[in-house]
Design a protein around this motif. Sequence first.
Motif, PDB file in Angstrom:
ATOM      1  N   ASP A 346     -15.622  -9.765  -5.202  1.00  0.00           N
ATOM      2  CA  ASP A 346     -16.945  -9.166  -5.421  1.00  0.00           C
ATOM      3  C   ASP A 346     -16.975  -7.670  -5.119  1.00  0.00           C
ATOM      4  N   VAL A 347     -16.286  -7.234  -4.078  1.00  0.00           N
ATOM      5  CA  VAL A 347     -16.323  -5.813  -3.757  1.00  0.00           C
ATOM      6  C   VAL A 347     -15.454  -5.012  -4.728  1.00  0.00           C
ATOM      7  N   ASN A 348     -14.391  -5.637  -5.240  1.00  0.00           N
ATOM      8  CA  ASN A 348     -13.625  -4.982  -6.301  1.00  0.00           C
ATOM      9  C   ASN A 348     -14.511  -4.710  -7.509  1.00  0.00           C
ATOM     10  N   ALA A 349     -15.349  -5.691  -7.850  1.00  0.00           N
ATOM     11  CA  ALA A 349     -16.256  -5.531  -8.988  1.00  0.00           C
ATOM     12  C   ALA A 349     -17.246  -4.399  -8.738  1.00  0.00           C
ATOM     13  N   VAL A 350     -17.742  -4.317  -7.507  1.00  0.00           N
ATOM     14  CA  VAL A 350     -18.651  -3.226  -7.139  1.00  0.00           C
ATOM     15  C   VAL A 350     -17.947  -1.879  -7.280  1.00  0.00           C
ATOM     16  N   ALA A 351     -16.699  -1.809  -6.811  1.00  0.00           N
ATOM     17  CA  ALA A 351     -15.943  -0.554  -6.898  1.00  0.00           C
ATOM     18  C   ALA A 351     -15.760  -0.123  -8.352  1.00  0.00           C
ATOM     19  N   LEU A 352     -15.441  -1.076  -9.215  1.00  0.00           N
ATOM     20  CA  LEU A 352     -15.270  -0.757 -10.641  1.00  0.00           C
ATOM     21  C   LEU A 352     -16.585  -0.280 -11.259  1.00  0.00           C
ATOM     22  N   GLY A 353     -17.688  -0.928 -10.862  1.00  0.00           N
ATOM     23  CA  GLY A 353     -18.990  -0.515 -11.376  1.00  0.00           C
ATOM     24  C   GLY A 353     -19.377   0.882 -10.923  1.00  0.00           C
ATOM     25  N   GLU A 354     -19.153   1.180  -9.640  1.00  0.00           N
ATOM     26  CA  GLU A 354     -19.494   2.510  -9.115  1.00  0.00           C
ATOM     27  C   GLU A 354     -18.617   3.587  -9.746  1.00  0.00           C
ATOM     28  N   ARG A 355     -17.354   3.260 -10.045  1.00  0.00           N
ATOM     29  CA  ARG A 355     -16.484   4.251 -10.672  1.00  0.00           C
ATOM     30  C   ARG A 355     -16.871   4.464 -12.133  1.00  0.00           C
ATOM     31  N   TRP A 356     -17.337   3.410 -12.808  1.00  0.00           N
ATOM     32  CA  TRP A 356     -17.701   3.527 -14.223  1.00  0.00           C
ATOM     33  C   TRP A 356     -19.025   4.253 -14.409  1.00  0.00           C
ATOM     34  N   ARG A 357     -20.036   3.845 -13.623  1.00  0.00           N
ATOM     35  CA  ARG A 357     -21.374   4.374 -13.874  1.00  0.00           C
ATOM     36  C   ARG A 357     -22.118   4.816 -12.608  1.00  0.00           C
ATOM     37  N   GLY A 358     -21.423   4.874 -11.481  1.00  0.00           N
ATOM     38  CA  GLY A 358     -22.139   5.135 -10.247  1.00  0.00           C
ATOM     39  C   GLY A 358     -21.667   6.330  -9.449  1.00  0.00           C
ATOM     40  N   ALA A 359     -21.669   6.179  -8.123  1.00  0.00           N
ATOM     41  CA  ALA A 359     -21.415   7.300  -7.228  1.00  0.00           C
ATOM     42  C   ALA A 359     -19.974   7.794  -7.262  1.00  0.00           C
ATOM     43  N   ALA A 360     -19.054   6.986  -7.806  1.00  0.00           N
ATOM     44  CA  ALA A 360     -17.642   7.394  -7.880  1.00  0.00           C
ATOM     45  C   ALA A 360     -17.223   7.781  -9.291  1.00  0.00           C
ATOM     46  N   LYS A 361     -18.185   7.978 -10.171  1.00  0.00           N
ATOM     47  CA  LYS A 361     -17.876   8.309 -11.556  1.00  0.00           C
ATOM     48  C   LYS A 361     -17.030   9.588 -11.635  1.00  0.00           C
ATOM     49  N   GLY A 362     -15.947   9.510 -12.405  1.00  0.00           N
ATOM     50  CA  GLY A 362     -15.087  10.669 -12.597  1.00  0.00           C
ATOM     51  C   GLY A 362     -13.978  10.790 -11.574  1.00  0.00           C
ATOM     52  N   HIS A 363     -13.935   9.899 -10.588  1.00  0.00           N
ATOM     53  CA  HIS A 363     -12.904   9.954  -9.543  1.00  0.00           C
ATOM     54  C   HIS A 363     -11.849   8.873  -9.758  1.00  0.00           C
ATOM     55  N   ARG A 364     -10.608   9.192  -9.407  1.00  0.00           N
ATOM     56  CA  ARG A 364      -9.503   8.255  -9.610  1.00  0.00           C
ATOM     57  C   ARG A 364      -9.045   7.594  -8.308  1.00  0.00           C
ATOM     58  N   ASN A 365      -9.507   8.097  -7.174  1.00  0.00           N
ATOM     59  CA  ASN A 365      -9.117   7.544  -5.877  1.00  0.00           C
ATOM     60  C   ASN A 365     -10.391   7.278  -5.082  1.00  0.00           C
ATOM     61  N   VAL A 366     -10.704   5.999  -4.942  1.00  0.00           N
ATOM     62  CA  VAL A 366     -12.024   5.601  -4.454  1.00  0.00           C
ATOM     63  C   VAL A 366     -11.880   4.450  -3.462  1.00  0.00           C
ATOM     64  N   ILE A 367     -12.663   4.488  -2.397  1.00  0.00           N
ATOM     65  CA  ILE A 367     -12.860   3.323  -1.541  1.00  0.00           C
ATOM     66  C   ILE A 367     -14.346   2.993  -1.575  1.00  0.00           C
ATOM     67  N   CYS A 368     -14.647   1.757  -1.907  1.00  0.00           N
ATOM     68  CA  CYS A 368     -16.039   1.324  -1.953  1.00  0.00           C
ATOM     69  C   CYS A 368     -16.195   0.166  -0.971  1.00  0.00           C
ATOM     70  N   ILE A 369     -17.097   0.298  -0.009  1.00  0.00           N
ATOM     71  CA  ILE A 369     -17.307  -0.803   0.933  1.00  0.00           C
ATOM     72  C   ILE A 369     -18.712  -1.367   0.745  1.00  0.00           C
ATOM     73  N   THR A 370     -18.839  -2.657   0.994  1.00  0.00           N
ATOM     74  CA  THR A 370     -20.153  -3.289   0.945  1.00  0.00           C
ATOM     75  C   THR A 370     -20.443  -3.920   2.296  1.00  0.00           C
ATOM     76  N   LEU A 371     -21.648  -3.706   2.776  1.00  0.00           N
ATOM     77  CA  LEU A 371     -22.098  -4.219   4.065  1.00  0.00           C
ATOM     78  C   LEU A 371     -23.221  -5.210   3.803  1.00  0.00           C
ATOM     79  N   GLY A 372     -22.937  -6.474   3.999  1.00  0.00           N
ATOM     80  CA  GLY A 372     -23.940  -7.505   3.781  1.00  0.00           C
ATOM     81  C   GLY A 372     -23.691  -8.661   4.713  1.00  0.00           C
ATOM     82  N   THR A 373     -23.752  -9.876   4.168  1.00  0.00           N
ATOM     83  CA  THR A 373     -23.421 -11.053   4.965  1.00  0.00           C
ATOM     84  C   THR A 373     -22.017 -10.913   5.538  1.00  0.00           C
ATOM     85  N   GLY A 374     -21.108 -10.326   4.724  1.00  0.00           N
ATOM     86  CA  GLY A 374     -19.760  -9.986   5.165  1.00  0.00           C
ATOM     87  C   GLY A 374     -19.506  -8.508   4.917  1.00  0.00           C
ATOM     88  N   ILE A 375     -18.257  -8.107   5.108  1.00  0.00           N
ATOM     89  CA  ILE A 375     -17.867  -6.726   4.850  1.00  0.00           C
ATOM     90  C   ILE A 375     -16.566  -6.744   4.054  1.00  0.00           C
TER      91      ILE A 375
END
Length: 523
Positions: A346-375
């Motif tokens: 699930d977090v891999n999917a979030v990372a791909l989404g943020e790189r495609w259309r979100g806060a990491a757009k245009g970047h090739r080296n990204v760490i995306c973390i999600t803080l919820g029920t788990g991390i």
Amino acid sequence: MGCGDMRYKLEEILNRIRGGLIVSCQALEGEPLHGSEYMAKMAKAAFQGGAVAIRANSPEDIKAIKREVPLPVIGLYKVKYDDSPVYITPTFKEASLLAEADMIAIDATAQPRPGGEDLKELIRRIHNELHLPILADVSNSEEGIKAASYGADLISTALSGYVNCEVEPESPDFELVRALSQKIEVPILAEGRIHFPHEAAELLNLGAYAIVIGGAITRPQEITKRFVRAIEKDVSQYAVGIDIGGTNTKLGIVNGIGEVIINKSKKTDAKRGGAALLSSLVDWIGELLDEANVPITGIGLGSPGAINSKTGKVVWASENLPGWGGTELAKTLINKYKVPVRVTNDVNAVALGERWRGAAKGHRNVICITLGTGIGAGIICDGKLLEGAIGYAGEIGHICVEMNGRECTCGLRGCLEAYASATGLLKSINERAPVDSVEELFRGYKEGNPLYIKVVDRGISYLGSTLGGLANTFNPEVIVIGGGIANAGEWFISKISDEARNYMLPITKSLVKIAPSALRDRA
């Protein structure tokens, strides 16, 4: 000019064009840029961009271009005859009007020629009477071999896909370039449907002597059509996107440019077990499709746990989703909905989404973390998602932050998730005082309650040290923080960012940007 002079001219041209880009500057009657003045300016622009030669149609355009740029001009004259489909310099009459060109391009296909004129004789006359080198446009290897045997000086693949073809291909004829370069010694010019730089580079690798590009550079209406078709295709294609969470499962239908057309949220109800959750998931997708009433081209899922992205199977999942390990997600949904299905963590999917259309757009080296029920974390290195041996990379929630600490749902002790996730924060505060939600905990924190401050600051400290270590390890350009509890506000992201920078090397600290998720629960 005699034959000796012609050979010298040919050698001079070959030396200038080797490995270069020849731009075809042509506009047909009725097109907005038709006219010698426009073509001369187009040629000048091509020259300034690094073109090594120009291909041009008609005596008037050739004269205008020769006045404008100091490049060799390959001339042709398009004329249609009633008794033949051949129209690129079809007869010697047209060729004789191209004396100012440096080379003459002719149709050298096997199609019937006007008045039954012989191709071999046309090549001979151009050489002997006009003393100009010849570029033979062909559609297949047999025509190229024959044109070379008749004395053509260069062979072009310009007519591949346009002669005796019911459907015009979309890509360059790589195979024809390879075949001709292996079968004849005459230089090969790759031409036709070359739209991208990587295609030109590949054609050179296959043996092309030089590249000729026309409409992809010089015809704005064709360039516009290509973009419009691509956009229309993307906008009219739809896929189901699913984010399976420990608390809620979010579903949506997304088009090819990343717009969410419709979305729903369902209670995951993990306690019922993996089989029950999978059954609910199948029903929820059906409800979504019924409501949206659009055809879909695929289904994409982000699921907690270790996911084999090749098979779409959950290899392992923590007790946040009891009985979820072993679930055949892709297989089940393919059998039900008959479309391609892709599954990743699930977090891999979030990372791909943020790189495609979100806060990491245009970047090739990204760490995306999600803080919820788990991390969890999705890590993208040099543009590629890091999945690991079985799809388990990025499980940062199970990094130990407190030796012999609290037991985690994974069975280990002292995990980051046990202290800094929504579940961990609530467990920490409820050991001292009853709190119903993370929102209530954060309200007490901002109101200055010392107990709440102690619990939240410990979670932030553990998050910061973990992120600082990840930044030093993977050297990302951006760290994106998302998930349910990351929606607490700018103050929360700011405190995590400040804490993380305390653990970063100076060079890392100066490079990395830490940003909240731009897509939030739609990522």
